[in-house]
Write an enzyme that holds these catalytic residues in place. Structure first.
Site, PDB file in Angstrom:
ATOM      1  N   ASP A   1       0.858  -1.231   0.091  1.00 43.42           N
ATOM      2  CA  ASP A   1       0.220   0.070   0.020  1.00 43.42           C
ATOM      3  C   ASP A   1       0.760   1.246  -0.033  1.00 43.42           C
ATOM      4  O   ASP A   1       1.849   1.562   0.751  1.00 43.42           O
ATOM      5  CB  ASP A   1      -0.910   0.004   1.053  1.00 43.42           C
ATOM      6  CG  ASP A   1      -2.035   0.859   1.005  1.00 43.42           C
ATOM      7  OD1 ASP A   1      -3.215   0.359   0.782  1.00 43.42           O
ATOM      8  OD2 ASP A   1      -1.936   2.298   0.855  1.00 43.42           O
ATOM      9  N   ASP A   2       0.690   2.254  -0.949  1.00 42.17           N
ATOM     10  CA  ASP A   2       1.178   3.400  -0.973  1.00 42.17           C
ATOM     11  C   ASP A   2       0.696   4.627  -0.100  1.00 42.17           C
ATOM     12  O   ASP A   2       1.550   5.539   0.285  1.00 42.17           O
ATOM     13  CB  ASP A   2       1.286   3.951  -2.506  1.00 42.17           C
ATOM     14  CG  ASP A   2       1.525   2.987  -3.471  1.00 42.17           C
ATOM     15  OD1 ASP A   2       2.793   2.492  -3.273  1.00 42.17           O
ATOM     16  OD2 ASP A   2       1.086   2.797  -4.480  1.00 42.17           O
TER      17      ASP A   2
ATOM     18  N   HIS B   1     -24.108 -15.168 -21.267  1.00 39.81           N
ATOM     19  CA  HIS B   1     -23.418 -15.766 -22.491  1.00 39.81           C
ATOM     20  C   HIS B   1     -23.340 -14.606 -23.499  1.00 39.81           C
ATOM     21  O   HIS B   1     -23.847 -13.507 -23.610  1.00 39.81           O
ATOM     22  CB  HIS B   1     -24.494 -16.775 -23.093  1.00 39.81           C
ATOM     23  CG  HIS B   1     -25.835 -16.036 -23.719  1.00 39.81           C
ATOM     24  ND1 HIS B   1     -25.899 -15.623 -24.834  1.00 39.81           N
ATOM     25  CD2 HIS B   1     -26.927 -16.011 -22.812  1.00 39.81           C
ATOM     26  CE1 HIS B   1     -27.082 -15.270 -24.984  1.00 39.81           C
ATOM     27  NE2 HIS B   1     -27.517 -15.206 -23.914  1.00 39.81           N
TER      28      HIS B   1
HETATM   29  N1  UDP Z   1      -3.527   2.790  -2.924  1.00 40.03           N
HETATM   30  C1  UDP Z   1      -2.246   2.364  -3.387  1.00 40.03           C
HETATM   31  N2  UDP Z   1      -1.703   3.124  -4.512  1.00 40.03           N
HETATM   32  C2  UDP Z   1      -2.366   3.979  -5.106  1.00 40.03           C
HETATM   33  C3  UDP Z   1      -3.645   4.271  -4.827  1.00 40.03           C
HETATM   34  C4  UDP Z   1      -4.177   3.616  -3.830  1.00 40.03           C
HETATM   35  O1  UDP Z   1      -1.501   1.761  -2.639  1.00 40.03           O
HETATM   36  O2  UDP Z   1      -1.666   4.354  -6.247  1.00 40.03           O
HETATM   37  C5  UDP Z   1      -4.312   2.329  -1.839  1.00 40.03           C
HETATM   38  C6  UDP Z   1      -4.897   3.337  -0.713  1.00 40.03           C
HETATM   39  O3  UDP Z   1      -3.784   3.949  -0.032  1.00 40.03           O
HETATM   40  C7  UDP Z   1      -5.889   2.559  -0.307  1.00 40.03           C
HETATM   41  C8  UDP Z   1      -6.400   1.633  -0.973  1.00 40.03           C
HETATM   42  O4  UDP Z   1      -5.168   1.681  -2.104  1.00 40.03           O
HETATM   43  O5  UDP Z   1      -5.329   1.832   0.944  1.00 40.03           O
HETATM   44  C9  UDP Z   1      -7.825   1.860  -1.904  1.00 40.03           C
HETATM   45  O6  UDP Z   1      -8.615   2.263  -0.936  1.00 40.03           O
HETATM   46  P1  UDP Z   1      -9.943   2.869  -0.958  1.00 40.03           P
HETATM   47  O7  UDP Z   1     -10.728   2.912   0.265  1.00 40.03           O
HETATM   48  O8  UDP Z   1     -10.126   3.988  -2.040  1.00 40.03           O
HETATM   49  O9  UDP Z   1     -10.618   1.694  -2.043  1.00 40.03           O
HETATM   50  P2  UDP Z   1     -10.964   0.045  -2.296  1.00 40.03           P
HETATM   51  O10 UDP Z   1     -10.223  -0.647  -1.318  1.00 40.03           O
HETATM   52  O11 UDP Z   1     -12.462  -0.067  -1.900  1.00 40.03           O
HETATM   53  O12 UDP Z   1     -10.650   0.010  -3.403  1.00 40.03           O
END
Ligand code: UDP
Length: 208
Positions: free
Chosen positions: A34-35, A135
């Site tokens: 996660d970023d 389908h």
């Molecule tokens: N995230 C990431 N890199 C990106 C964009 C998003 O790691 O370039 C992570 C962000 O930090 C968050 C998750 O992806 O923890 C997205 O979470 P969100 O609640 O928006 O949505 P969902 O899990 O429902 O897709």
């Protein structure tokens, strides 16, 4: 041989995907990437930064991009490709898939999804709980189905479309790229690219 699998995204979507991966791939180490979240621990798995994931010493790595926003999925898919890390498919044991279904890399198929026969689906498809594809449908890249989305036969769906929870698409329609279909909508006509439709029968959303 050691294998590390990363679930990209440690929020709601990722926490739904991780248990599926745990039962699908027995031995490998499973982590979140996660970023936006601080490195830590969630539901029994480490959260790594992308850099930490790349630096981990292992024989094989793979990623599942578990983020609902389709343009983020595309960006991250390109990032994985640039790092030579393949995208794996996540598929719940309860998924039903019939004959001649071609599905490209990186799909996440949640519990109780049904894919009927003679279907083509592009990259990084997300089919959430209880959604179905009937389908002869053709589905583009980075398409997202919310829980309970119902897509009937011979429907074509463009890249990055989002089909909301419980929405129904009538058979034979064309849903353009980037379309958003609102929750519970009943779509009875083609929808041009980029348009948001809501309601029963579904109509373009007029923003005030
Ligand atoms: N995230 C990431 N890199 C990106 C964009 C998003 O790691 O370039 C992570 C962000 O930090 C968050 C998750 O992806 O923890 C997205 O979470 P969100 O609640 O928006 O949505 P969902 O899990 O429902 O897709």
């Amino acid at each position: 041989m050691s294998r590390l699998i990363g679930v990209y995204g440690a929020a709601g979507c990722g926490r739904g995907v991780m248990p599926l991966l745990r039962s699908q791939y027995r031995a490998p180490e499973l982590v979140f990437i996660d970023d936006g979240q601080a490195p830590g621990y969630v539901n029994g798995h480490d959260i790594l930064t992308w850099t930490d994931f790349l630096e981990r010493q292992t024989d094989q790595k793979a990623v599942s991009i578990a983020i609902a926003a389709s343009h983020i999925r595309q960006t991250l898919a390109e990032k994985c490709a640039a790092a030579n890390i393949p995208l794996i498919e996540v598929r719940a044991a309860s998924v039903v898939q019939m004959d001649e279904v071609v599905i490209e890399e990186g799909a996440c198929l949640s519990p109780f999804v049904t894919l009927s026969s003679n279907i083509r689906i592009g990259r990084c498809f997300h089919a959430n709980l209880y959604s179905y594809v009937e389908h002869d449908c053709i589905i583009g890249d980075f398409v997202t189905f919310a829980p309970g989305a119902k897509v009937n036969g011979n429907v074509t769906i463009g890249d990055h479309a989002y089909i909301g929870s419980g929405a129904i698409i009538r058979q034979g329609l064309t849903i353009g790229a980037g379309v958003i279909v609102g929750m519970g909508a009943v779509v009875t006509r083609d929808v041009p690219p980029g348009v948001t439709v809501v309601g029963n029968p579904a109509k373009p959303l007029i923003k005030d």
